[in-house]
Design a protein around this motif. Structure first.
Motif, PDB file in Angstrom:
ATOM      1  N   ALA A 524       0.829  -1.206   0.000  1.00 34.80           N
ATOM      2  CA  ALA A 524       0.000   0.000   0.000  1.00 34.80           C
ATOM      3  C   ALA A 524       0.862   1.254   0.000  1.00 34.80           C
ATOM      4  O   ALA A 524       0.554   2.238  -0.696  1.00 34.80           O
ATOM      5  CB  ALA A 524      -0.921  -0.015   1.212  1.00 34.80           C
ATOM      6  N   ALA A 525       1.941   1.240   0.778  1.00 34.82           N
ATOM      7  CA  ALA A 525       2.825   2.400   0.829  1.00 34.82           C
ATOM      8  C   ALA A 525       3.450   2.679  -0.533  1.00 34.82           C
ATOM      9  O   ALA A 525       3.585   3.840  -0.950  1.00 34.82           O
ATOM     10  CB  ALA A 525       3.914   2.177   1.878  1.00 34.82           C
ATOM     11  N   GLU A 526       3.844   1.628  -1.245  1.00 31.19           N
ATOM     12  CA  GLU A 526       4.418   1.819  -2.587  1.00 31.19           C
ATOM     13  C   GLU A 526       3.409   2.486  -3.518  1.00 31.19           C
ATOM     14  O   GLU A 526       3.749   3.404  -4.272  1.00 31.19           O
ATOM     15  CB  GLU A 526       4.863   0.477  -3.174  1.00 31.19           C
ATOM     16  N   VAL A 527       2.157   2.021  -3.473  1.00 32.49           N
ATOM     17  CA  VAL A 527       1.135   2.609  -4.345  1.00 32.49           C
ATOM     18  C   VAL A 527       0.861   4.053  -3.952  1.00 32.49           C
ATOM     19  O   VAL A 527       0.770   4.939  -4.820  1.00 32.49           O
ATOM     20  CB  VAL A 527      -0.155   1.774  -4.303  1.00 32.49           C
ATOM     21  N   LEU A 528       0.714   4.331  -2.663  1.00 29.61           N
ATOM     22  CA  LEU A 528       0.420   5.692  -2.240  1.00 29.61           C
ATOM     23  C   LEU A 528       1.548   6.647  -2.598  1.00 29.61           C
ATOM     24  O   LEU A 528       1.301   7.786  -3.027  1.00 29.61           O
ATOM     25  CB  LEU A 528       0.150   5.718  -0.738  1.00 29.61           C
ATOM     26  N   ALA A 529       2.787   6.206  -2.424  1.00 24.75           N
ATOM     27  CA  ALA A 529       3.913   7.061  -2.782  1.00 24.75           C
ATOM     28  C   ALA A 529       3.922   7.363  -4.279  1.00 24.75           C
ATOM     29  O   ALA A 529       4.126   8.506  -4.703  1.00 24.75           O
ATOM     30  CB  ALA A 529       5.227   6.408  -2.356  1.00 24.75           C
ATOM     31  N   ALA A 530       3.677   6.336  -5.086  1.00 22.55           N
ATOM     32  CA  ALA A 530       3.678   6.524  -6.534  1.00 22.55           C
ATOM     33  C   ALA A 530       2.459   7.319  -6.993  1.00 22.55           C
ATOM     34  O   ALA A 530       2.565   8.214  -7.848  1.00 22.55           O
ATOM     35  CB  ALA A 530       3.717   5.165  -7.229  1.00 22.55           C
ATOM     36  N   PHE A 531       1.299   7.016  -6.440  1.00 19.00           N
ATOM     37  CA  PHE A 531       0.062   7.648  -6.888  1.00 19.00           C
ATOM     38  C   PHE A 531       0.034   9.134  -6.540  1.00 19.00           C
ATOM     39  O   PHE A 531      -0.413   9.963  -7.344  1.00 19.00           O
ATOM     40  CB  PHE A 531      -1.136   6.940  -6.260  1.00 19.00           C
TER      41      PHE A 531
END
Length: 627
Positions: A524-531
């Protein structure tokens, strides 16, 4: 970002207003409820699902799938009216005079249809179905038992999409209940209330617990003997391609195993770490630590080696120290990330965090730009795309984590610590109670009970009749009145050790390796950082406060504790580490899950972008980012 809440930081959302106000931008049909008028319809349905999850049995892989399938339904409804984007299950295209109005209606009927089917037989289902119906009505749409599915009317479009998603779910390998009739534990149950020594058929394998009066985290009776949750989940259809018949999309290899020459020493060190964490859970020890981003965070992936940040990049100023009682911090972190008692489970918890971050971004002067660049988007597009990527990542994380739980069937700390302690100590071959598979001796933490230490005034006097056995200094267990009493720590038999959890729950009902919390959270952290276009939370800081005296397992904390993180990755790392504080994982479970979660998040974000632009490579693999 800040919020004041109890340990779950997931306040209940009231039923939407039955007296909506017209939405002037949506045309004649559709309304905006009075509560939270800035929310998109996608946000409203996500919140309704989170409420339903809190009522149901807290089953992380099943709810990760529910979150993903709702996100698919909403994405497909949105993409139906976009000439470029590719739907996931439904790929039809329709031209509407009022695209916003059509999307709102189609999304609502798609979401309503999926959620009603998924929760009709769930715990708390009656209340959940009522909430779904009330939400639909609050948007000025009508619930019906047999909605029409033919034609280009948005309600029909949404109904078709719901049916397509539900049909996909029938054949995705989940068996929906999460129970695998072919699985049986090799080890007899551990009676938690007993302090007797016991044997294991296989020391590397999971042991169910026998808990009298057992309950789930949110208070639903679970029976006396645990049943493994979803050991078959590695075969569930993922967001992205997988190898047919493979038990899990990726396999990093086994966890450390007791007695294995290559990993025995590492495992024993990890067991000692969990025991030491438990020995620090007494606020009366008086130890204080700085838990601000000035001192914690910035860990390299799969480690706790970071030392925080010099400045907040959003303000250009140093982070303010926050010095608190160490035991308060450990207990608050363990309970906050446990996602109880009204548990939306870890996948849902990261939806809560994502929603809070989105609200903060929307409240700032900066426009919403997916990835931090490109054109400005409205809140509906932002939410639909965010949920699609985020919940695709956590769904894949469940498949990988529970796939590995099924493959390796690994033992939990309560079984391992009690078993090893029952054997003896492994540090001194010439000493008393030696066994090569016993616990390492650590002065003041893990000791052999001797006549001298058991004498009156000795540290093991309460254990005097157990001379020769192994004693551990750890959390004393749930007090009789957790609202007014703090258990603290004490010396106990190693065979009586308990994790920092409710006595009706003790440890989750599935194997340990890898940690679902760690895998979910990092993905989730990877997606939030990228998004969002930044690894940092909006404003460079997220803050969740646990008020003094609001813990559930025992009285505490002694003062309010403000969990703070600079980045999404810092929050994810704390989520994983908290499971060691709570005594239900070892470091291999945590670090392994973090690394796998990173892969799942990066791969899901890459694949979601292909759906956004309508150029999908069917060969993209779940949890394997393109090189």
């Amino acid at each position: 970002m800040s919020a004041t809440a109890g340990p779950s930081a997931s306040p209940s959302h009231a039923a939407p207003s039955p007296s909506p106000i017209p939405d002037p931008a949506s045309g004649v049909a559709g309304c905006t409820p009075k509560e939270n008028p800035g929310w998109s319809v996608a946000r409203r349905w996500d919140e309704a699902l989170l409420d339903a999850i809190r009522r149901a049995l807290p089953n992380p892989p099943i709810h990760a799938r529910n979150l993903f399938h709702l996100s698919v339904a909403m994405w497909d409804a949105w993409a139906t009216y976009d000439p470029t984007a590719t739907g996931y299950v439904s790929t039809e295209k329709i031209v509407a005079k009022n695209v916003r109005q059509a999307r709102n209606e189609a999304i609502s009927y798609a979401a309503w249809g999926v959620l009603r089917a998924r929760f009709q037989n769930a715990a708390g289902g009656e209340d959940s179905l009522l909430e779904f119906d009330e939400l639909l009505k609050s948007l000025c749409y009508k619930p019906w038992s047999r909605p029409a599915a033919a034609g280009v009317d948005p309600a029909a479009v949404g109904t078709r999409i719901a049916r397509a998603v539900l049909g996909y779910g029938v054949t995705d390998g989940s068996h929906e209940s999460g129970v695998d009739p072919n699985y049986g534990p090799v080890n007899a149950p551990l009676v938690v209330a007993s302090d007797k020594r016991f044997t294991l058929e296989d020391v590397s394998r999971w042991q169910p617990l026998e808990i009298l009066g057992g309950f789930s985290q949110n208070g639903i009776p679970t029976g006396t003997v645990q049943v493994a949750v979803a050991p078959h989940w590695g075969h569930v259809a993922a967001f992205g391609a997988t190898t047919a018949g493979a038990p899990t999309p990726i396999d990093p290899g086994p966890p450390p195993i007791l007695g294995d020459p290559s990993s025995d020493a590492a495992l024993k060190a990890m067991v000692v770490e969990v025991i030491r964490d438990g020995s620090e859970l007494d606020p009366r020890l008086g130890t204080t630590i700085d838990i601000s981003p000035a001192a914690r965070g910035a860990n390299p992936l799969g480690s706790n080696d970071g030392h925080g940040y010099t400045v907040n990049p959003a303000t250009g100023k140093p982070y303010a120290p926050q010095v608190v009682n160490q035991a308060d911090f450990l207990r608050v972190a363990a309970e906050f990330w446990a996602d109880g008692p009204r548990s939306e489970t870890p996948p849902g918890h990261w939806n809560v965090i994502a929603n809070d971050a989105s609200d903060q971004i929307l409240a700032s002067p900066a426009p919403l730009r997916i990835g931090g660049t490109g054109p400005t988007v409205d809140r509906l597009e932002w939410d639909v795309k965010l949920y699609f990527a985020l919940n695709g990542a956590v769904h894949n994380s469940a498949i990988v984590a529970w796939g590995l739980k099924g493959v390796y069937d690994s033992i939990r700390p309560i079984s391992l610590i009690r078993y090893m302690g029952g054997l003896g100590q492994s540090s001194n071959p010439d000493g008393r109670s030696y066994d090569p598979n016993g616990l390492p001796l650590v002065r003041g933490l893990i000791e052999v009970i001797t006549p001298a230490t058991a004498a009156v005034g000795g540290r093991h006097h309460a254990l005097a009749k157990f001379v020769g056995r192994i004693a551990i200094r750890g959390w004393a267990g749930a007090p009789s009145d957790p609202e007014t009493q703090t258990a603290g720590v004490r010396w106990m038999l190693a065979t009586a050790w308990v994790p920092y959890q409710l006595p009706t729950f003790v440890t989750p009902s599935f194997p340990g390796y890898v940690s679902g919390h760690s895998t979910f959270s990092r993905s989730a952290a990877e997606v939030l950082a990228a998004f969002t276009g930044s690894a940092y939370f909006p404003g460079g800081l997220a803050s969740y406060v646990t008020d003094a005296g609001s813990l559930l397992f025992e009285e505490g904390p002694t003062t309010a504790v403000d969990l703070e993180w600079a980045t999404y990755f810092d929050a994810a790392d704390q989520a994983g580490q908290s499971r060691l504080f709570g005594g239900i994982h070892i470091q291999a479970d945590d670090f392994g899950g973090r690394k796998l979660g990173s892969q799942c998040g990066l791969a899901a974000w890459h694949l979601a972008q292909e759906y956004f632009v309508g150029d999908v490579n069917a060969g993209n693999r779940a949890c394997i980012p393109p090189s």
